[in-house]
Design a protein around this motif. Structure first.
Motif, PDB file in Angstrom:
ATOM      1  N   MET A   1      40.469  13.934  23.750  1.00  0.00           N
ATOM      2  CA  MET A   1      39.644  15.101  24.049  1.00  0.00           C
ATOM      3  C   MET A   1      40.273  16.323  23.394  1.00  0.00           C
ATOM      4  SD  MET A   1      38.533  16.615  27.756  1.00  0.00           S
ATOM      5  CE  MET A   1      37.483  18.057  27.871  1.00  0.00           C
ATOM      6  N   ASN A   2      39.491  17.085  22.681  1.00  0.00           N
ATOM      7  CA  ASN A   2      39.981  18.247  21.961  1.00  0.00           C
ATOM      8  C   ASN A   2      40.102  19.450  22.908  1.00  0.00           C
ATOM      9  OD1 ASN A   2      40.075  16.967  19.410  1.00  0.00           O
ATOM     10  ND2 ASN A   2      37.853  17.183  19.223  1.00  0.00           N
ATOM     11  N   PRO A   3      41.183  20.270  22.772  1.00  0.00           N
ATOM     12  CA  PRO A   3      41.371  21.429  23.657  1.00  0.00           C
ATOM     13  C   PRO A   3      40.467  22.588  23.257  1.00  0.00           C
ATOM     14  CG  PRO A   3      43.120  21.343  22.043  1.00  0.00           C
ATOM     15  CD  PRO A   3      42.293  20.097  21.809  1.00  0.00           C
ATOM     16  N   HIS A   4      40.460  23.603  24.101  1.00  0.00           N
ATOM     17  CA  HIS A   4      39.687  24.806  23.835  1.00  0.00           C
ATOM     18  C   HIS A   4      40.606  25.904  23.297  1.00  0.00           C
ATOM     19  CE1 HIS A   4      36.896  22.601  26.415  1.00  0.00           C
ATOM     20  NE2 HIS A   4      35.931  23.423  25.967  1.00  0.00           N
ATOM     21  N   CYS A   5      40.035  26.756  22.476  1.00  0.00           N
ATOM     22  CA  CYS A   5      40.778  27.875  21.878  1.00  0.00           C
ATOM     23  C   CYS A   5      41.068  28.920  22.953  1.00  0.00           C
ATOM     24  CB  CYS A   5      39.975  28.486  20.737  1.00  0.00           C
ATOM     25  SG  CYS A   5      40.770  29.936  19.988  1.00  0.00           S
ATOM     26  N   SER A   6      42.309  29.444  22.937  1.00  0.00           N
ATOM     27  CA  SER A   6      42.700  30.465  23.918  1.00  0.00           C
ATOM     28  C   SER A   6      42.053  31.807  23.641  1.00  0.00           C
ATOM     29  CB  SER A   6      44.224  30.652  23.901  1.00  0.00           C
ATOM     30  OG  SER A   6      44.872  29.482  24.337  1.00  0.00           O
ATOM     31  N   CYS A   8      38.661  32.211  21.757  1.00  0.00           N
ATOM     32  CA  CYS A   8      37.187  32.165  21.859  1.00  0.00           C
ATOM     33  C   CYS A   8      36.681  31.120  22.849  1.00  0.00           C
ATOM     34  CB  CYS A   8      36.573  31.905  20.485  1.00  0.00           C
ATOM     35  SG  CYS A   8      36.989  30.276  19.800  1.00  0.00           S
ATOM     36  N   ASN A   9      37.622  30.307  23.368  1.00  0.00           N
ATOM     37  CA  ASN A   9      37.286  29.289  24.379  1.00  0.00           C
ATOM     38  C   ASN A   9      36.359  28.200  23.839  1.00  0.00           C
ATOM     39  OD1 ASN A   9      37.825  28.330  26.956  1.00  0.00           O
ATOM     40  ND2 ASN A   9      35.944  29.200  27.805  1.00  0.00           N
ATOM     41  N   ARG A  10      36.319  28.047  22.534  1.00  0.00           N
ATOM     42  CA  ARG A  10      35.541  26.954  21.936  1.00  0.00           C
ATOM     43  C   ARG A  10      36.482  25.791  21.608  1.00  0.00           C
ATOM     44  NH1 ARG A  10      31.745  30.279  17.585  1.00  0.00           N
ATOM     45  NH2 ARG A  10      30.640  31.584  19.137  1.00  0.00           N
ATOM     46  N   ILE A  11      35.887  24.651  21.354  1.00  0.00           N
ATOM     47  CA  ILE A  11      36.674  23.455  21.058  1.00  0.00           C
ATOM     48  C   ILE A  11      37.420  23.651  19.738  1.00  0.00           C
ATOM     49  CG2 ILE A  11      36.593  20.991  20.565  1.00  0.00           C
ATOM     50  CD1 ILE A  11      34.180  20.789  22.412  1.00  0.00           C
ATOM     51  N   VAL A  12      38.682  23.231  19.753  1.00  0.00           N
ATOM     52  CA  VAL A  12      39.505  23.328  18.561  1.00  0.00           C
ATOM     53  C   VAL A  12      39.690  21.912  18.008  1.00  0.00           C
ATOM     54  CG1 VAL A  12      41.721  24.060  17.612  1.00  0.00           C
ATOM     55  CG2 VAL A  12      40.708  25.326  19.518  1.00  0.00           C
ATOM     56  N   TYR A  13      39.240  21.729  16.788  1.00  0.00           N
ATOM     57  CA  TYR A  13      39.369  20.431  16.146  1.00  0.00           C
ATOM     58  C   TYR A  13      40.704  20.356  15.409  1.00  0.00           C
ATOM     59  CZ  TYR A  13      34.471  19.938  17.312  1.00  0.00           C
ATOM     60  OH  TYR A  13      33.299  19.863  18.004  1.00  0.00           O
ATOM     61  N   PRO A  14      41.210  19.129  15.186  1.00  0.00           N
ATOM     62  CA  PRO A  14      42.553  18.983  14.596  1.00  0.00           C
ATOM     63  C   PRO A  14      42.724  19.678  13.261  1.00  0.00           C
ATOM     64  CG  PRO A  14      41.838  16.908  15.534  1.00  0.00           C
ATOM     65  CD  PRO A  14      40.649  17.823  15.604  1.00  0.00           C
ATOM     66  N   THR A  15      41.687  19.779  12.455  1.00  0.00           N
ATOM     67  CA  THR A  15      41.841  20.365  11.121  1.00  0.00           C
ATOM     68  C   THR A  15      42.032  21.886  11.170  1.00  0.00           C
ATOM     69  OG1 THR A  15      39.429  20.486  10.944  1.00  0.00           O
ATOM     70  CG2 THR A  15      40.511  18.543  10.017  1.00  0.00           C
ATOM     71  N   HIS A  26      42.239  28.495  17.200  1.00  0.00           N
ATOM     72  CA  HIS A  26      41.691  28.333  15.855  1.00  0.00           C
ATOM     73  C   HIS A  26      42.562  29.133  14.906  1.00  0.00           C
ATOM     74  CE1 HIS A  26      37.880  27.486  18.176  1.00  0.00           C
ATOM     75  NE2 HIS A  26      37.873  26.468  17.299  1.00  0.00           N
ATOM     76  N   LYS A  27      42.667  28.701  13.669  1.00  0.00           N
ATOM     77  CA  LYS A  27      43.454  29.469  12.700  1.00  0.00           C
ATOM     78  C   LYS A  27      42.926  30.883  12.549  1.00  0.00           C
ATOM     79  CE  LYS A  27      44.969  25.492   9.955  1.00  0.00           C
ATOM     80  NZ  LYS A  27      44.946  24.841   8.612  1.00  0.00           N
ATOM     81  N   GLY A  28      41.605  31.045  12.626  1.00  0.00           N
ATOM     82  CA  GLY A  28      41.012  32.383  12.506  1.00  0.00           C
ATOM     83  C   GLY A  28      41.138  33.199  13.783  1.00  0.00           C
TER      84      GLY A  28
END
Length: 225
Positions: A1-6, A8-15, A26-28
């Motif tokens: 299960m992929n975590p959420h971004c601290s 934007c609270n959206r899913i963060v994918y491995p890439t 997220h990198k951005g």
């Protein structure tokens, strides 16, 4: 299960995942909390688990501390220690410059404290003066033989034991003085000192006319009448 971004609270994918400060980003989204500058793992600074750039990184500021009984006590103790240190330095400087400073009552007392030889000399002179002004109680054989022939021998001996000229001078106190030792005498300004005997340049022995007390006194506290 992929975590959420601290951020934007959206899913963060491995890439696009950044794992830092015990969080995922997220990198951005991994940017400064103040200026929103995009950060990397090499230039960020963490504070309370939030990323900052080097310019806006929070710095601890000193906060005023209220005066508590303990703080007041420490402040007073520090002040006392500072005063003691100042007093020690002041006394050292007085000792170094003593020879070029005009004698004052305070400096004369310092000289007396530092010069133990003068005190020893006083005791020697005092013992000599006592033996000089106390004639022997037992008459000599010659005096016993002449007792019936001379009805008034004692006045002659008293006249021979008259005090030196300095002993009959009268002095007036120009300062108050409180005795610092048992063999000293206290007096007040304008008191008259009689029966004076000079001990050395700094001290004399005499009697305060007002109180009748005998003892040692500083010579620069009085002046001749």
């Amino acid at each position: 299960m992929n975590p959420h971004c601290s951020r934007c609270n959206r899913i963060v994918y491995p890439t696009e995942k950044v794992n830092c400060l015990d969080k995922y980003w997220h990198k951005g989204c991994f940017n400064c909390e103040v200026c929103n500058k995009t950060l990397t793992m090499t230039n960020y600074k963490g504070f309370e688990k939030r990323p900052y750039c080097s310019v806006h990184y929070p710095r601890a500021a000193f906060t005023p501390v209220a005066d508590t009984p303990e703080n007041i006590r420490l402040k007073q103790q520090t002040m006392l220690q500072s005063q003691v240190h100042y007093r020690e330095e002041f006394e050292k400087q007085k000792g170094k410059n003593f020879s070029v400073v005009t004698d004052t009552p305070e400096l004369q007392r310092l000289k007396r404290t530092q010069d133990q030889i003068s005190n020893i000399k006083y005791h020697e002179e005092f013992e000599k003066s006592k033996s000089t002004h106390h004639p022997q109680s037992n008459p000599t054989p010659a005096a016993s033989q002449n007792y019936h022939h001379d009805p008034t021998p004692e006045p002659v001996r008293q006249a021979a034991a008259a005090p030196p000229p300095s002993a009959v001078k009268r002095y007036r106190a120009v300062y108050d003085y409180a005795a610092a030792d048992e063999d000293e005498v206290s007096f007040m300004e304008d008191d008259v000192i009689v029966d004076v005997q000079l001990i050395d340049e700094g001290w004399m022995y005499g009697r305060v006319e007002r109180t009748g007390q005998l003892g040692m006194l500083p010579a620069n506290y009085v002046e001749a009448i």
